[in-house]
Scaffold this motif. Structure first.
Motif, mmCIF file in Angstrom:
data_model
loop_
_atom_site.group_PDB
_atom_site.id
_atom_site.type_symbol
_atom_site.label_atom_id
_atom_site.label_comp_id
_atom_site.label_asym_id
_atom_site.label_seq_id
_atom_site.Cartn_x
_atom_site.Cartn_y
_atom_site.Cartn_z
ATOM 1 N N ASN A 214 3.039 -1.875 -14.122
ATOM 2 C CA ASN A 214 1.591 -1.910 -14.305
ATOM 3 C C ASN A 214 1.120 -0.645 -15.000
ATOM 4 O O ASN A 214 1.834 0.355 -15.052
ATOM 5 C CB ASN A 214 0.898 -2.057 -12.949
ATOM 6 C CG ASN A 214 1.272 -3.329 -12.229
ATOM 7 O OD1 ASN A 214 1.529 -4.370 -12.834
ATOM 8 N ND2 ASN A 214 1.313 -3.260 -10.903
ATOM 9 N N SER B 134 0.501 -5.080 -18.187
ATOM 10 C CA SER B 134 1.576 -5.241 -17.206
ATOM 11 C C SER B 134 2.671 -6.137 -17.744
ATOM 12 O O SER B 134 2.421 -7.011 -18.587
ATOM 13 C CB SER B 134 1.024 -5.859 -15.914
ATOM 14 O OG SER B 134 0.056 -5.034 -15.315
ATOM 15 N N ARG C 91 6.540 -7.952 -16.079
ATOM 16 C CA ARG C 91 7.482 -8.080 -14.977
ATOM 17 C C ARG C 91 8.852 -8.384 -15.548
ATOM 18 O O ARG C 91 9.050 -9.440 -16.169
ATOM 19 C CB ARG C 91 7.058 -9.189 -14.025
ATOM 20 C CG ARG C 91 7.892 -9.243 -12.743
ATOM 21 C CD ARG C 91 7.681 -10.556 -12.024
ATOM 22 N NE ARG C 91 8.149 -10.527 -10.654
ATOM 23 C CZ ARG C 91 8.435 -11.616 -9.946
ATOM 24 N NH1 ARG C 91 8.287 -12.815 -10.495
ATOM 25 N NH2 ARG C 91 8.837 -11.515 -8.693
ATOM 26 N N ALA D 198 14.275 3.160 -11.185
ATOM 27 C CA ALA D 198 14.197 2.837 -9.761
ATOM 28 C C ALA D 198 15.462 2.098 -9.348
ATOM 29 O O ALA D 198 16.158 1.524 -10.189
ATOM 30 C CB ALA D 198 12.971 1.976 -9.461
ATOM 31 N N ARG E 121 3.067 3.102 -10.445
ATOM 32 C CA ARG E 121 2.869 2.111 -11.507
ATOM 33 C C ARG E 121 3.953 1.041 -11.508
ATOM 34 O O ARG E 121 3.668 -0.110 -11.827
ATOM 35 C CB ARG E 121 2.843 2.813 -12.871
ATOM 36 C CG ARG E 121 1.741 3.839 -13.022
ATOM 37 C CD ARG E 121 1.633 4.337 -14.457
ATOM 38 N NE ARG E 121 2.851 4.983 -14.915
ATOM 39 C CZ ARG E 121 3.560 4.590 -15.982
ATOM 40 N NH1 ARG E 121 3.154 3.551 -16.695
ATOM 41 N NH2 ARG E 121 4.651 5.245 -16.352
ATOM 42 N N SER F 172 11.856 -4.709 -6.772
ATOM 43 C CA SER F 172 12.049 -5.624 -5.652
ATOM 44 C C SER F 172 13.262 -6.490 -5.948
ATOM 45 O O SER F 172 13.784 -6.479 -7.064
ATOM 46 C CB SER F 172 10.805 -6.484 -5.415
ATOM 47 O OG SER F 172 10.533 -7.291 -6.554
ATOM 48 N N LYS G 292 5.707 6.777 -10.744
ATOM 49 C CA LYS G 292 5.090 6.712 -9.419
ATOM 50 C C LYS G 292 3.767 5.976 -9.456
ATOM 51 O O LYS G 292 2.891 6.272 -10.274
ATOM 52 C CB LYS G 292 4.876 8.118 -8.877
ATOM 53 C CG LYS G 292 4.287 8.147 -7.484
ATOM 54 C CD LYS G 292 4.113 9.581 -7.003
ATOM 55 C CE LYS G 292 3.527 9.614 -5.610
ATOM 56 N NZ LYS G 292 3.323 10.999 -5.131
ATOM 57 N N GLN H 218 12.972 5.919 -6.367
ATOM 58 C CA GLN H 218 12.239 5.856 -7.634
ATOM 59 C C GLN H 218 12.245 7.180 -8.358
ATOM 60 O O GLN H 218 12.361 8.240 -7.740
ATOM 61 C CB GLN H 218 10.774 5.479 -7.369
ATOM 62 C CG GLN H 218 10.497 4.012 -7.259
ATOM 63 C CD GLN H 218 9.010 3.728 -7.256
ATOM 64 O OE1 GLN H 218 8.229 4.499 -6.744
ATOM 65 N NE2 GLN H 218 8.630 2.614 -7.839
ATOM 66 N N LEU I 73 11.366 -5.765 -11.773
ATOM 67 C CA LEU I 73 10.644 -4.516 -11.982
ATOM 68 C C LEU I 73 9.238 -4.879 -12.443
ATOM 69 O O LEU I 73 9.053 -5.336 -13.577
ATOM 70 C CB LEU I 73 11.332 -3.621 -13.013
ATOM 71 C CG LEU I 73 10.713 -2.240 -13.173
ATOM 72 C CD1 LEU I 73 10.918 -1.409 -11.899
ATOM 73 C CD2 LEU I 73 11.301 -1.511 -14.380
ATOM 74 N N GLN I 74 8.284 -4.723 -11.556
ATOM 75 C CA GLN I 74 6.879 -4.945 -11.898
ATOM 76 C C GLN I 74 6.333 -3.655 -12.479
ATOM 77 O O GLN I 74 6.375 -2.609 -11.821
ATOM 78 C CB GLN I 74 6.084 -5.351 -10.657
ATOM 79 C CG GLN I 74 4.612 -5.559 -10.909
ATOM 80 C CD GLN I 74 4.326 -6.758 -11.806
ATOM 81 O OE1 GLN I 74 4.908 -7.809 -11.643
ATOM 82 N NE2 GLN I 74 3.422 -6.565 -12.770
ATOM 83 N N ILE J 253 14.315 1.816 -1.205
ATOM 84 C CA ILE J 253 13.986 2.052 -2.618
ATOM 85 C C ILE J 253 14.057 3.533 -2.940
ATOM 86 O O ILE J 253 13.648 4.384 -2.146
ATOM 87 C CB ILE J 253 12.584 1.493 -2.936
ATOM 88 C CG1 ILE J 253 12.611 -0.036 -2.906
ATOM 89 C CG2 ILE J 253 12.095 1.981 -4.291
ATOM 90 C CD1 ILE J 253 11.228 -0.660 -3.017
ATOM 91 N N THR K 15 7.147 -1.075 -9.594
ATOM 92 C CA THR K 15 7.655 -1.476 -8.288
ATOM 93 C C THR K 15 8.919 -2.303 -8.467
ATOM 94 O O THR K 15 8.915 -3.301 -9.202
ATOM 95 C CB THR K 15 6.621 -2.315 -7.524
ATOM 96 O OG1 THR K 15 5.402 -1.571 -7.387
ATOM 97 C CG2 THR K 15 7.145 -2.678 -6.143
#
Length: 123
Positions: free
Chosen positions: A84, A17, A19, A49, A67, A71, A65, A59, A81-82, A57, A69
């Protein structure tokens, strides 16, 4: 003068991961739609995104999709952008972008861009 400064990229193994952060200045951040794009060598810039000031949001569901996120923190003038479950195919330079208006997936519709941050995912 508008500035968007990305950070948080790096080298990570597949499945890991990261961020990403994008700090904005010189614009009314709370009114700006913010987007993340990426560009791999030899490929066109790809929408990842985007998020509206009111946290709606949009995307690229095919690629990220479930994976990634997106915010934002309007008080900190930062979009995140997180990422994962990273895959080698996620290797690219990641850019944040800003525009006033609705979120869009087309790069040329964004007015401001950061310098990008490299994300490399090893297999």
């Amino acid at each position: 003068q508008v500035q968007l400064v990305e950070s948080g990229g790096g080298l990570v193994q597949a499945g890991g991961s990261l961020r990403l952060s994008c700090a904005a200045s010189g614009l009314t951040f709370s009114r700006a739609a913010m987007g993340w794009f990426r560009q791999a060598p030899g490929k066109e810039r790809e929408f990842v995104a985007a998020i509206t000031p009111n946290l709606a949001i949009r995307q690229n569901v095919d690629s990220v999709k479930g994976r990634f996120t997106i915010s934002r923190d309007n008080a900190k003038k930062t979009v995140y952008l997180q990422m994962n479950s990273l895959k080698p195919d996620d290797t690219a330079v990641y850019y944040c972008a800003a525009r006033f208006g609705s979120v869009q997936s087309i790069p040329r519709l964004y007015d401001y861009w950061g310098q990008g941050t490299q994300v490399t995912v090893s297999s």
